[in-house]
Design a protein around this motif. Structure first.
Motif, PDB file in Angstrom:
ATOM      1  N   PHE A  78       0.838  -1.201   0.000  1.00 29.76           N
ATOM      2  CA  PHE A  78       0.000   0.000   0.000  1.00 29.76           C
ATOM      3  C   PHE A  78       0.872   1.250   0.000  1.00 29.76           C
ATOM      4  O   PHE A  78       0.618   2.193  -0.753  1.00 29.76           O
ATOM      5  N   TYR A  79       1.905   1.246   0.855  1.00 28.07           N
ATOM      6  CA  TYR A  79       2.784   2.417   0.915  1.00 28.07           C
ATOM      7  C   TYR A  79       3.443   2.655  -0.445  1.00 28.07           C
ATOM      8  O   TYR A  79       3.465   3.778  -0.945  1.00 28.07           O
ATOM      9  N   GLY A  80       3.963   1.589  -1.032  1.00 28.03           N
ATOM     10  CA  GLY A  80       4.619   1.698  -2.333  1.00 28.03           C
ATOM     11  C   GLY A  80       3.674   2.232  -3.394  1.00 28.03           C
ATOM     12  O   GLY A  80       4.011   3.151  -4.149  1.00 28.03           O
ATOM     13  N   LEU A  81       2.469   1.688  -3.428  1.00 26.76           N
ATOM     14  CA  LEU A  81       1.497   2.107  -4.447  1.00 26.76           C
ATOM     15  C   LEU A  81       1.050   3.553  -4.222  1.00 26.76           C
ATOM     16  O   LEU A  81       0.970   4.338  -5.166  1.00 26.76           O
ATOM     17  N   ILE A  82       0.790   3.877  -2.955  1.00 20.81           N
ATOM     18  CA  ILE A  82       0.335   5.234  -2.642  1.00 20.81           C
ATOM     19  C   ILE A  82       1.426   6.250  -3.006  1.00 20.81           C
ATOM     20  O   ILE A  82       1.145   7.314  -3.551  1.00 20.81           O
ATOM     21  N   MET A  83       2.679   5.912  -2.714  1.00 17.45           N
ATOM     22  CA  MET A  83       3.756   6.868  -2.942  1.00 17.45           C
ATOM     23  C   MET A  83       4.185   6.954  -4.408  1.00 17.45           C
ATOM     24  O   MET A  83       4.666   7.975  -4.849  1.00 17.45           O
ATOM     25  N   TRP A  84       4.044   5.873  -5.136  1.00 23.70           N
ATOM     26  CA  TRP A  84       4.647   5.842  -6.461  1.00 23.70           C
ATOM     27  C   TRP A  84       3.677   5.793  -7.626  1.00 23.70           C
ATOM     28  O   TRP A  84       4.032   6.136  -8.737  1.00 23.70           O
ATOM     29  N   LEU A  85       2.456   5.337  -7.408  1.00 24.45           N
ATOM     30  CA  LEU A  85       1.582   5.216  -8.569  1.00 24.45           C
ATOM     31  C   LEU A  85       0.752   6.465  -8.865  1.00 24.45           C
ATOM     32  O   LEU A  85       1.321   7.459  -9.257  1.00 24.45           O
ATOM     33  N   PRO A  86      -0.540   6.451  -8.616  1.00 23.12           N
ATOM     34  CA  PRO A  86      -1.328   7.576  -9.146  1.00 23.12           C
ATOM     35  C   PRO A  86      -1.050   8.901  -8.450  1.00 23.12           C
ATOM     36  O   PRO A  86      -1.255   9.944  -9.026  1.00 23.12           O
ATOM     37  N   LEU A  87      -0.573   8.826  -7.205  1.00 22.34           N
ATOM     38  CA  LEU A  87      -0.416  10.066  -6.445  1.00 22.34           C
ATOM     39  C   LEU A  87       1.015  10.575  -6.496  1.00 22.34           C
ATOM     40  O   LEU A  87       1.400  11.441  -5.740  1.00 22.34           O
ATOM     41  N   ARG A  88       1.789  10.021  -7.382  1.00 21.53           N
ATOM     42  CA  ARG A  88       3.209  10.344  -7.412  1.00 21.53           C
ATOM     43  C   ARG A  88       3.495  11.840  -7.471  1.00 21.53           C
ATOM     44  O   ARG A  88       4.453  12.323  -6.877  1.00 21.53           O
ATOM     45  N   ARG A 153       8.476   3.066   5.046  1.00 20.95           N
ATOM     46  CA  ARG A 153       8.947   4.451   5.062  1.00 20.95           C
ATOM     47  C   ARG A 153      10.379   4.515   5.598  1.00 20.95           C
ATOM     48  O   ARG A 153      11.235   5.205   5.058  1.00 20.95           O
ATOM     49  N   ALA A 154      10.626   3.755   6.678  1.00 20.06           N
ATOM     50  CA  ALA A 154      11.940   3.806   7.334  1.00 20.06           C
ATOM     51  C   ALA A 154      13.022   3.119   6.498  1.00 20.06           C
ATOM     52  O   ALA A 154      14.151   3.585   6.440  1.00 20.06           O
ATOM     53  N   LEU A 155      12.674   2.011   5.839  1.00 18.18           N
ATOM     54  CA  LEU A 155      13.693   1.216   5.146  1.00 18.18           C
ATOM     55  C   LEU A 155      13.970   1.678   3.716  1.00 18.18           C
ATOM     56  O   LEU A 155      15.057   1.442   3.191  1.00 18.18           O
ATOM     57  N   GLY A 156      12.977   2.284   3.080  1.00 21.68           N
ATOM     58  CA  GLY A 156      13.160   2.637   1.672  1.00 21.68           C
ATOM     59  C   GLY A 156      12.881   1.445   0.784  1.00 21.68           C
ATOM     60  O   GLY A 156      12.659   0.324   1.272  1.00 21.68           O
ATOM     61  N   PHE A 157      12.918   1.677  -0.513  1.00 22.84           N
ATOM     62  CA  PHE A 157      12.441   0.673  -1.474  1.00 22.84           C
ATOM     63  C   PHE A 157      13.215  -0.651  -1.431  1.00 22.84           C
ATOM     64  O   PHE A 157      12.634  -1.721  -1.257  1.00 22.84           O
ATOM     65  N   ALA A 158      14.540  -0.602  -1.583  1.00 23.91           N
ATOM     66  CA  ALA A 158      15.333  -1.833  -1.741  1.00 23.91           C
ATOM     67  C   ALA A 158      15.248  -2.737  -0.507  1.00 23.91           C
ATOM     68  O   ALA A 158      15.011  -3.944  -0.624  1.00 23.91           O
ATOM     69  N   THR A 160      12.950  -2.696   1.831  1.00 21.42           N
ATOM     70  CA  THR A 160      11.568  -3.164   2.016  1.00 21.42           C
ATOM     71  C   THR A 160      11.284  -4.341   1.078  1.00 21.42           C
ATOM     72  O   THR A 160      10.674  -5.333   1.495  1.00 21.42           O
ATOM     73  N   LEU A 161      11.745  -4.214  -0.154  1.00 21.72           N
ATOM     74  CA  LEU A 161      11.554  -5.299  -1.121  1.00 21.72           C
ATOM     75  C   LEU A 161      12.251  -6.571  -0.633  1.00 21.72           C
ATOM     76  O   LEU A 161      11.687  -7.673  -0.690  1.00 21.72           O
ATOM     77  N   ALA A 162      13.472  -6.411  -0.117  1.00 24.21           N
ATOM     78  CA  ALA A 162      14.220  -7.557   0.406  1.00 24.21           C
ATOM     79  C   ALA A 162      13.479  -8.205   1.580  1.00 24.21           C
ATOM     80  O   ALA A 162      13.387  -9.434   1.675  1.00 24.21           O
ATOM     81  N   LEU A 163      12.919  -7.369   2.444  1.00 16.76           N
ATOM     82  CA  LEU A 163      12.184  -7.883   3.600  1.00 16.76           C
ATOM     83  C   LEU A 163      10.907  -8.603   3.151  1.00 16.76           C
ATOM     84  O   LEU A 163      10.547  -9.660   3.679  1.00 16.76           O
ATOM     85  N   PHE A 164      10.243  -8.032   2.141  1.00 21.46           N
ATOM     86  CA  PHE A 164       9.038  -8.663   1.596  1.00 21.46           C
ATOM     87  C   PHE A 164       9.374 -10.063   1.053  1.00 21.46           C
ATOM     88  O   PHE A 164       8.680 -11.037   1.351  1.00 21.46           O
ATOM     89  N   VAL A 165      10.451 -10.150   0.275  1.00 24.71           N
ATOM     90  CA  VAL A 165      10.864 -11.445  -0.289  1.00 24.71           C
ATOM     91  C   VAL A 165      11.203 -12.420   0.847  1.00 24.71           C
ATOM     92  O   VAL A 165      10.820 -13.596   0.812  1.00 24.71           O
ATOM     93  N   ALA A 166      11.876 -11.916   1.891  1.00 21.44           N
ATOM     94  CA  ALA A 166      12.223 -12.762   3.043  1.00 21.44           C
ATOM     95  C   ALA A 166      10.956 -13.276   3.737  1.00 21.44           C
ATOM     96  O   ALA A 166      10.867 -14.460   4.096  1.00 21.44           O
ATOM     97  N   PHE A 167       9.964 -12.413   3.909  1.00 28.50           N
ATOM     98  CA  PHE A 167       8.682 -12.814   4.517  1.00 28.50           C
ATOM     99  C   PHE A 167       8.015 -13.895   3.657  1.00 28.50           C
ATOM    100  O   PHE A 167       7.502 -14.887   4.169  1.00 28.50           O
ATOM    101  N   GLU A 168       8.006 -13.659   2.347  1.00 25.64           N
ATOM    102  CA  GLU A 168       7.337 -14.580   1.432  1.00 25.64           C
ATOM    103  C   GLU A 168       8.014 -15.954   1.461  1.00 25.64           C
ATOM    104  O   GLU A 168       7.341 -16.990   1.578  1.00 25.64           O
ATOM    105  N   LEU A 169       9.348 -15.949   1.347  1.00 27.26           N
ATOM    106  CA  LEU A 169      10.077 -17.224   1.353  1.00 27.26           C
ATOM    107  C   LEU A 169      10.000 -17.893   2.721  1.00 27.26           C
ATOM    108  O   LEU A 169       9.816 -19.104   2.819  1.00 27.26           O
ATOM    109  N   GLY A 170      10.139 -17.086   3.758  1.00 29.25           N
ATOM    110  CA  GLY A 170      10.101 -17.619   5.125  1.00 29.25           C
ATOM    111  C   GLY A 170       8.787 -18.326   5.426  1.00 29.25           C
ATOM    112  O   GLY A 170       8.769 -19.470   5.901  1.00 29.25           O
ATOM    113  N   THR A 171       7.666 -17.653   5.118  1.00 31.27           N
ATOM    114  CA  THR A 171       6.366 -18.264   5.422  1.00 31.27           C
ATOM    115  C   THR A 171       6.050 -19.406   4.437  1.00 31.27           C
ATOM    116  O   THR A 171       5.335 -20.336   4.790  1.00 31.27           O
TER     117      THR A 171
END
Ligand code: ZN
Length: 202
Positions: A78-88, A153-158, A160-171
């Protein structure tokens, strides 16, 4: 000069407005879920803070379970989409990003606990016995999503993406389910994946 005309006070109020709206949305959602007939906490009568077995009747009924990570990931997206897509070009503040993300997440939690989605989960995913989340679990899911916004917001794009991938693989390794599979299986169920997921049911 009266208090509302004080510019610093007015700007402070503007700053906290999205946070207040996010909290109000959360409170209204919790009340709505209760009025929809969701139980406050698990029907088993115990009050666990954590339940790790997604196959038990306690899943999505206590405070936190492995789906916490997919809800934190909702916040990332949501944060990524809100910050980068239509409301950029009118980049919202952190407060408004949090507020918008919270409203979307709250709407999803209400939808997720409505008969249409509950029946869909039961029909096509591994959540055969799913009868909807408890109110405490839904509330925690919304809080997790909000945390995801702050983390992104705190981690920035790269990072956050790494953490997302870690969550996905971990679970995926842990409970054979994650946000990607959850969305995929809800929209476009694949039998082979469902069988693979079911194979660890104890
Ligand atoms: Zn329970």
């Amino acid at each position: 000069m009266t208090a509302p005309d004080n510019p610093s006070l007015a700007s402070k109020r503007r700053e906290i407005l999205p946070y207040v709206l996010a909290c109000v949305t959360m409170a209204v959602t919790v009340l709505t879920l209760h009025l929809m007939g969701r139980i406050w906490w698990c029907a088993c009568g115990q009050r666990f803070l954590w339940t790790g077995d997604i196959w038990s009747e306690h899943c999505s009924q206590h405070l936190v379970d492995p789906y916490l990570f997919s809800h934190i990931s909702h916040g990332f997206w949501f944060y990524g989409l809100i910050m980068w897509l239509p409301l950029r070009y009118t980049r919202p503040s952190l407060g408004w990003a949090l507020c918008i993300a919270t409203i979307i997440e709250c709407a999803w939690e209400v939808l997720e606990n409505s008969p249409i989605i509950i029946n869909r989960y039961r029909a096509v995913t591994i959540s055969i016995g799913y009868t909807g989340d408890s109110v405490i679990n839904s509330g925690m899911d919304i809080v997790a999503c909000a945390c995801g916004v702050f983390i992104a917001r705190a981690l920035g794009f790269a990072k956050t993406l790494a953490l997302f991938v870690a969550f996905e693989l971990g679970t995926l390794l842990w409970v054979r389910d994650n946000l990607t599979l959850n969305v995929l299986m809800l929209i476009w169920p694949i039998d082979a994946i469902r069988q693979w997921q079911s194979a660890i049911a104890g």
